[in-house]
Motif scaffolding. Sequence first.
Motif, mmCIF file in Angstrom:
data_model
loop_
_atom_site.group_PDB
_atom_site.id
_atom_site.type_symbol
_atom_site.label_atom_id
_atom_site.label_comp_id
_atom_site.label_asym_id
_atom_site.label_seq_id
_atom_site.Cartn_x
_atom_site.Cartn_y
_atom_site.Cartn_z
ATOM 1 N N GLU A 1 50.813 108.343 79.573
ATOM 2 C CA GLU A 1 50.628 108.257 81.071
ATOM 3 C C GLU A 1 50.464 109.735 81.568
ATOM 4 O O GLU A 1 49.772 110.002 82.354
ATOM 5 C CB GLU A 1 51.909 107.614 81.568
ATOM 6 N N THR A 2 51.230 110.683 80.956
ATOM 7 C CA THR A 2 51.199 112.062 81.363
ATOM 8 C C THR A 2 49.863 112.734 81.022
ATOM 9 O O THR A 2 49.349 113.192 81.958
ATOM 10 C CB THR A 2 52.383 112.709 80.776
ATOM 11 N N SER A 3 49.187 112.381 79.632
ATOM 12 C CA SER A 3 48.222 113.041 79.402
ATOM 13 C C SER A 3 47.153 112.336 80.223
ATOM 14 O O SER A 3 46.130 113.046 80.495
ATOM 15 C CB SER A 3 47.812 112.697 77.824
ATOM 16 N N ALA A 4 47.065 110.980 80.420
ATOM 17 C CA ALA A 4 46.024 110.285 81.203
ATOM 18 C C ALA A 4 45.979 110.920 82.636
ATOM 19 O O ALA A 4 44.743 110.956 83.326
ATOM 20 C CB ALA A 4 46.056 108.888 81.094
ATOM 21 N N THR A 5 47.126 110.990 83.257
ATOM 22 C CA THR A 5 47.170 111.745 84.644
ATOM 23 C C THR A 5 46.664 113.044 84.682
ATOM 24 O O THR A 5 45.861 113.354 85.554
ATOM 25 C CB THR A 5 48.648 111.734 85.047
ATOM 26 N N PHE A 6 46.977 114.066 83.791
ATOM 27 C CA PHE A 6 46.409 115.245 83.737
ATOM 28 C C PHE A 6 44.725 115.066 83.572
ATOM 29 O O PHE A 6 44.032 115.905 84.300
ATOM 30 C CB PHE A 6 46.881 116.126 82.800
ATOM 31 N N ALA A 7 44.209 114.307 82.714
ATOM 32 C CA ALA A 7 42.586 114.145 82.363
ATOM 33 C C ALA A 7 42.426 113.566 83.744
ATOM 34 O O ALA A 7 40.982 114.065 83.873
ATOM 35 C CB ALA A 7 42.482 113.263 81.305
ATOM 36 N N ALA A 8 42.846 112.596 84.227
ATOM 37 C CA ALA A 8 42.317 112.008 85.599
ATOM 38 C C ALA A 8 42.316 113.069 86.697
ATOM 39 O O ALA A 8 41.184 113.056 87.508
ATOM 40 C CB ALA A 8 43.136 110.807 86.035
ATOM 41 N N LEU A 9 43.200 113.900 87.012
ATOM 42 C CA LEU A 9 43.121 114.994 87.962
ATOM 43 C C LEU A 9 42.102 115.724 87.729
ATOM 44 O O LEU A 9 41.375 116.378 88.541
ATOM 45 C CB LEU A 9 44.352 115.757 87.799
ATOM 46 N N LEU A 10 41.646 116.193 86.497
ATOM 47 C CA LEU A 10 40.645 117.063 86.248
ATOM 48 C C LEU A 10 39.334 116.338 86.644
ATOM 49 O O LEU A 10 38.209 116.859 87.371
ATOM 50 C CB LEU A 10 40.488 117.418 84.698
ATOM 51 N N VAL A 11 38.912 114.998 86.445
ATOM 52 C CA VAL A 11 37.955 114.378 86.854
ATOM 53 C C VAL A 11 37.738 114.152 88.149
ATOM 54 O O VAL A 11 36.810 114.293 89.095
ATOM 55 C CB VAL A 11 37.766 112.960 86.135
ATOM 56 N N LEU A 12 38.880 113.933 88.974
ATOM 57 C CA LEU A 12 39.056 113.538 90.464
ATOM 58 C C LEU A 12 39.088 114.831 91.371
ATOM 59 O O LEU A 12 38.861 114.747 92.386
ATOM 60 C CB LEU A 12 40.374 112.879 90.816
ATOM 61 N N THR A 13 39.176 116.016 90.700
ATOM 62 C CA THR A 13 39.144 117.211 91.495
ATOM 63 C C THR A 13 37.797 118.133 91.287
ATOM 64 O O THR A 13 37.920 119.258 91.879
ATOM 65 C CB THR A 13 40.574 118.011 91.463
ATOM 66 N N THR A 14 37.069 117.636 90.210
ATOM 67 C CA THR A 14 35.946 118.566 89.865
ATOM 68 C C THR A 14 34.781 117.768 89.887
ATOM 69 O O THR A 14 34.744 116.522 89.125
ATOM 70 C CB THR A 14 36.383 119.218 88.426
ATOM 71 N N PRO A 15 33.686 118.365 90.281
ATOM 72 C CA PRO A 15 32.452 117.568 90.190
ATOM 73 C C PRO A 15 32.017 117.341 88.774
ATOM 74 O O PRO A 15 31.913 118.241 88.168
ATOM 75 C CB PRO A 15 31.613 118.438 91.129
ATOM 76 N N TRP A 16 31.356 116.436 88.582
ATOM 77 C CA TRP A 16 30.856 115.777 86.983
ATOM 78 C C TRP A 16 29.966 117.006 86.452
ATOM 79 O O TRP A 16 30.272 117.456 85.387
ATOM 80 C CB TRP A 16 30.643 114.677 87.023
ATOM 81 N N PRO A 17 29.083 117.558 87.199
ATOM 82 C CA PRO A 17 28.118 118.781 86.689
ATOM 83 C C PRO A 17 28.860 119.743 86.099
ATOM 84 O O PRO A 17 28.628 120.584 85.449
ATOM 85 C CB PRO A 17 27.189 118.630 87.665
ATOM 86 N N HIS A 18 29.854 120.088 87.066
ATOM 87 C CA HIS A 18 30.757 121.498 86.926
ATOM 88 C C HIS A 18 31.784 121.188 85.776
ATOM 89 O O HIS A 18 31.942 122.189 84.918
ATOM 90 C CB HIS A 18 31.793 121.637 88.124
ATOM 91 N N VAL A 19 32.098 119.946 85.491
ATOM 92 C CA VAL A 19 33.006 119.594 84.245
ATOM 93 C C VAL A 19 32.186 120.001 82.933
ATOM 94 O O VAL A 19 32.627 120.748 82.017
ATOM 95 C CB VAL A 19 33.346 118.249 84.332
#
Length: 265
Positions: free
Chosen positions: A130-148
């Motif tokens: 749960e914790t790891s998935a939450t951190f990963a989701a925060l990366l995707v939800l707060t960063t445009p995909w091309p920037h990732v």
Amino acid sequence: MGLFHSLDDVERHALDAERTTERPGLLQGLEPRIKVVGLLALVIAATATHSLLTLSALFALAVLLGLASNVSVFRLARQVWLGVLLFTGAIALPSLFLVPGATIARLPLLGWEISAQGVRSAAFLLGRAETSATFAALLVLTTPWPHVLKALSSLGVPDAIVAVLGMTYRYIFVLLRTAGEIMEARRSRIMSRMDRSARRRLLITTLGALLGKSLALAQDVHTAMIARGYRGQVRLLNDFRTRGRDWLFLAATLLVPASIYGLSL
């Protein structure tokens, strides 16, 4: 029309996620490379800790980062926590009965013993997921995909992996839409109710047609990208600029796994 409504829901979800990256917030204001490294460090900390208290603190930190970035708890629960709970919970459930240890309860009717060590093992597995998935989701939800993608490329991730990630995200919606159109076209040409055998044959032939279309589309897209100078690198109009708050965030996130490692020695 039910299938098209489902496809519209998928597209609406993706557009909503893109809008989240444009909202003002803590993580949205950080440089993407720093964000990738920092959140990865927190994921490593969540998987490396041997303390449920520390794991709970990391989960609370993930929730606080989400709130500070205008990502609601309801959204995290609906998009991340529920799915992880169902999948990881199914894996962790047998450990309640299979891991040997002191018995703390018995399952009614069946009489299966639940051990304290089994509960601890299940809690660690579920909490880390749960914790790891939450951190990963925060990366995707707060960063445009091309920037990732550009951040991953600049951090040394092979261009082939970056290209696969970019193509998968970009064209999965095209394939979903194509699948919906194929199914709707076939249904519009069927005059009577189909039995189970006929529905299975229809599904198999549709999958075959979709596979053929996807292979042709992939070849056409790859040829067009090569003709336009694509060499596996993600290029953006704006360059990344690291500021003082970025380095502060990176230092704070790197300190977490370092502290966990130091305390475990």
